[in-house]
Design a protein around this motif. Structure first.
Motif, mmCIF file in Angstrom:
data_model
loop_
_atom_site.group_PDB
_atom_site.id
_atom_site.type_symbol
_atom_site.label_atom_id
_atom_site.label_comp_id
_atom_site.label_asym_id
_atom_site.label_seq_id
_atom_site.Cartn_x
_atom_site.Cartn_y
_atom_site.Cartn_z
ATOM 1 N N SER A 213 0.815 -1.217 0.000
ATOM 2 C CA SER A 213 0.000 0.000 0.000
ATOM 3 C C SER A 213 0.849 1.267 0.000
ATOM 4 O O SER A 213 0.311 2.370 -0.110
ATOM 5 C CB SER A 213 -0.937 0.006 1.213
ATOM 6 N N LYS A 214 2.172 1.102 0.095
ATOM 7 C CA LYS A 214 3.067 2.261 0.182
ATOM 8 C C LYS A 214 4.075 2.200 -0.969
ATOM 9 O O LYS A 214 5.119 1.564 -0.856
ATOM 10 C CB LYS A 214 3.801 2.277 1.520
ATOM 11 N N HIS A 216 6.123 4.377 -2.190
ATOM 12 C CA HIS A 216 7.449 4.927 -1.888
ATOM 13 C C HIS A 216 8.300 3.922 -1.119
ATOM 14 O O HIS A 216 9.487 3.732 -1.423
ATOM 15 C CB HIS A 216 7.309 6.223 -1.074
ATOM 16 N N SER A 217 7.701 3.258 -0.136
ATOM 17 C CA SER A 217 8.431 2.262 0.651
ATOM 18 C C SER A 217 8.835 1.072 -0.209
ATOM 19 O O SER A 217 9.931 0.523 -0.070
ATOM 20 C CB SER A 217 7.582 1.787 1.833
ATOM 21 N N GLU A 244 14.460 5.813 3.890
ATOM 22 C CA GLU A 244 13.417 4.795 4.053
ATOM 23 C C GLU A 244 14.001 3.387 3.973
ATOM 24 O O GLU A 244 13.614 2.500 4.748
ATOM 25 C CB GLU A 244 12.334 4.982 2.988
ATOM 26 N N SER A 285 1.962 -1.945 -6.038
ATOM 27 C CA SER A 285 1.254 -0.993 -5.174
ATOM 28 C C SER A 285 -0.152 -0.714 -5.714
ATOM 29 O O SER A 285 -1.032 -0.275 -4.970
ATOM 30 C CB SER A 285 2.037 0.317 -5.054
#
Length: 425
Positions: A213-214, A216-217, A244, A285
């Motif tokens: 769901s992230k 960027h991560s 991160e 994602s």
């Protein structure tokens, strides 16, 4: 002369069946040729042959020379105790059973079909050729070629299925993890395929699921594991990724990175590993339970909808970290999705259905026939001989034909080779 050719001659009765005699001048009448054995042991099982006035039931062994019996150490193998007839091209010695009785020998050299022999010699001439049958490939009946290519395509899928089974075992029977690894490899294309597979294998798929769901991560994880966050770059996006990744590395106890370095050299910018990694992260994602969606897809349009994603915004005006380029949306193209369908999606669907005991061959054929033929040097050469590849199924089949048959001189196991052998010389 190949022993396989003698198997072909015997199996398909390409020799005069009347007035046959053994080397001892005993009449031979063949009632049943036997069942062709492709494993260890005699070449044909359960033949029925009348020699003189005696009807024999047993096995047939075939050699170029009679003496090959000893060359292959059959005299020491009990599996050959029940051989009732030794079929050879050239007789150069008598063969005895353990009780010292002579095994009857039939010589094919003088009774073989002349047209079959001429076609064989033409097919296997020593003249340097791209494939043995290149001069006659276009003459083979289109129905024979079409049926053979479909069979070859599924033969290729079976081979890929065996590779997927190994990947499934190493992934603890997690089909989602297998899909992720195979997609990663194909996102890397030929140049970076192994490196991308190494990247995917360095991460427990449970971690991917936790970060889905992230975006960027997920990008930080993939770029960090790919060892692309060790540069001296000062832009904000890069520094945030690095921060991160260090957090994720500690949180999930990531101890090792991908071991194969990524290559940028000789790649078009849209295929740079930076772009492909961002796209792969965006696929995951965007879609949870991707494996289930892939399995339930019934046509290429369903799959285009799944994979038509782009990159994160940073890569819309970058190809590499820290270097601005002309702005452009880097959406995964249909041509690239076609490659994913050919090399990942269809093999996965086939393998999963096989494990579940389901027959989805018609769905497989429907999807793969919606994809245009691939373009590479092998397909181009076949197209020059005869325009036979109009879909990805046929181009994949031609790759199987070239690599597993033509290059190994397995013309006698090929429907095209057999058609040429049986043609009138």
């Amino acid at each position: 002369m190949q022993e396989d050719f003698l198997h072909y001659i015997w199996k398909y009765k390409k020799f005069a069946l009347s007035n046959l005699k053994t080397t001892a001048q005993e009449p031979v009448a063949i009632l049943q040729m036997g069942m062709h054995n492709h494993n260890t042991g005699p070449d044909f099982f359960n033949a029925q042959i009348k020699i003189a006035d005696q009807l024999w039931a047993g096995n047939v062994e075939i050699h170029i020379k009679s003496s090959d019996w000893f060359l292959h150490n059959h005299e020491q193998d009990k599996n050959y105790d029940n051989v009732i007839l030794h079929v050879v091209w050239q007789h150069d010695t008598e063969i005895h059973r353990k009780d010292n009785t002579v095994i009857p020998t039939l010589v094919l050299k003088d009774v073989v079909s002349k047209s079959a022999l001429q076609n064989y010699q033409k097919l296997f001439s020593k003249k340097q050729k791209w494939i043995n049958c290149e001069n006659d490939f276009a003459s083979v009946n289109s129905f024979v070629v079409s049926n053979w290519l479909e069979r070859l395509y599924f033969e290729r899928l079976e081979r890929k299925s065996a590779d997927i089974a190994q990947l499934l075992q190493s992934s603890k029977n997690n089909w989602e993890a297998v899909l992720f690894k195979m997609l990663a490899k194909n996102f890397g294309l030929k140049v970076n395929g192994d490196a991308f597979l190494s990247l995917a294998s360095s991460i427990d798929f449970n971690v991917i699921q936790k970060l889905q769901s992230k975006q960027h991560s997920l990008e930080a994880l993939l770029f960090g594991q790919a060892d692309l966050l060790q540069l001296e770059v000062q832009d904000l996006y890069y520094l945030e990724l690095k921060k991160e990744y260090l957090f994720l590395k500690q949180k999930f106890g990531l101890s090792s990175q991908a071991v194969i370095p990524l290559q940028f050299f000789r790649l078009r910018p849209p295929n740079f590993p930076t772009i492909r990694i961002s796209q792969l992260a965006n696929v995951y994602s965007t879609h949870t339970n991707l494996f289930s969606k892939v399995i339930h897809a019934q046509n290429k349009e369903d799959l285009y909808a799944l994979f038509a994603v782009g990159t994160s915004s940073y890569w819309e005006n970058h190809f590499t970290f820290g270097k601005i380029s002309k702005a452009s949306k880097k959406i995964i193209t249909k041509a690239f999705i076609d490659l994913l369908i050919i090399n990942t999606i269809v093999p996965i669907k086939f393998s999963y259905a096989k494990q579940q005991g389901k027959d989805i061959d018609s769905v497989i054929v429907s999807i793969i026939n919606q994809i245009s033929s691939e373009k590479n040097s092998i397909i181009t050469k076949f197209q020059e001989l005869n325009l036979v590849a109009t879909s990805a199924m046929q181009s994949q089949a031609l790759l199987q034909l070239k690599k597993q048959y033509c290059e190994k001189n397995k013309c006698l196991q090929c429907a095209i080779g057999n058609a040429l052998l049986t043609s009138v010389a």
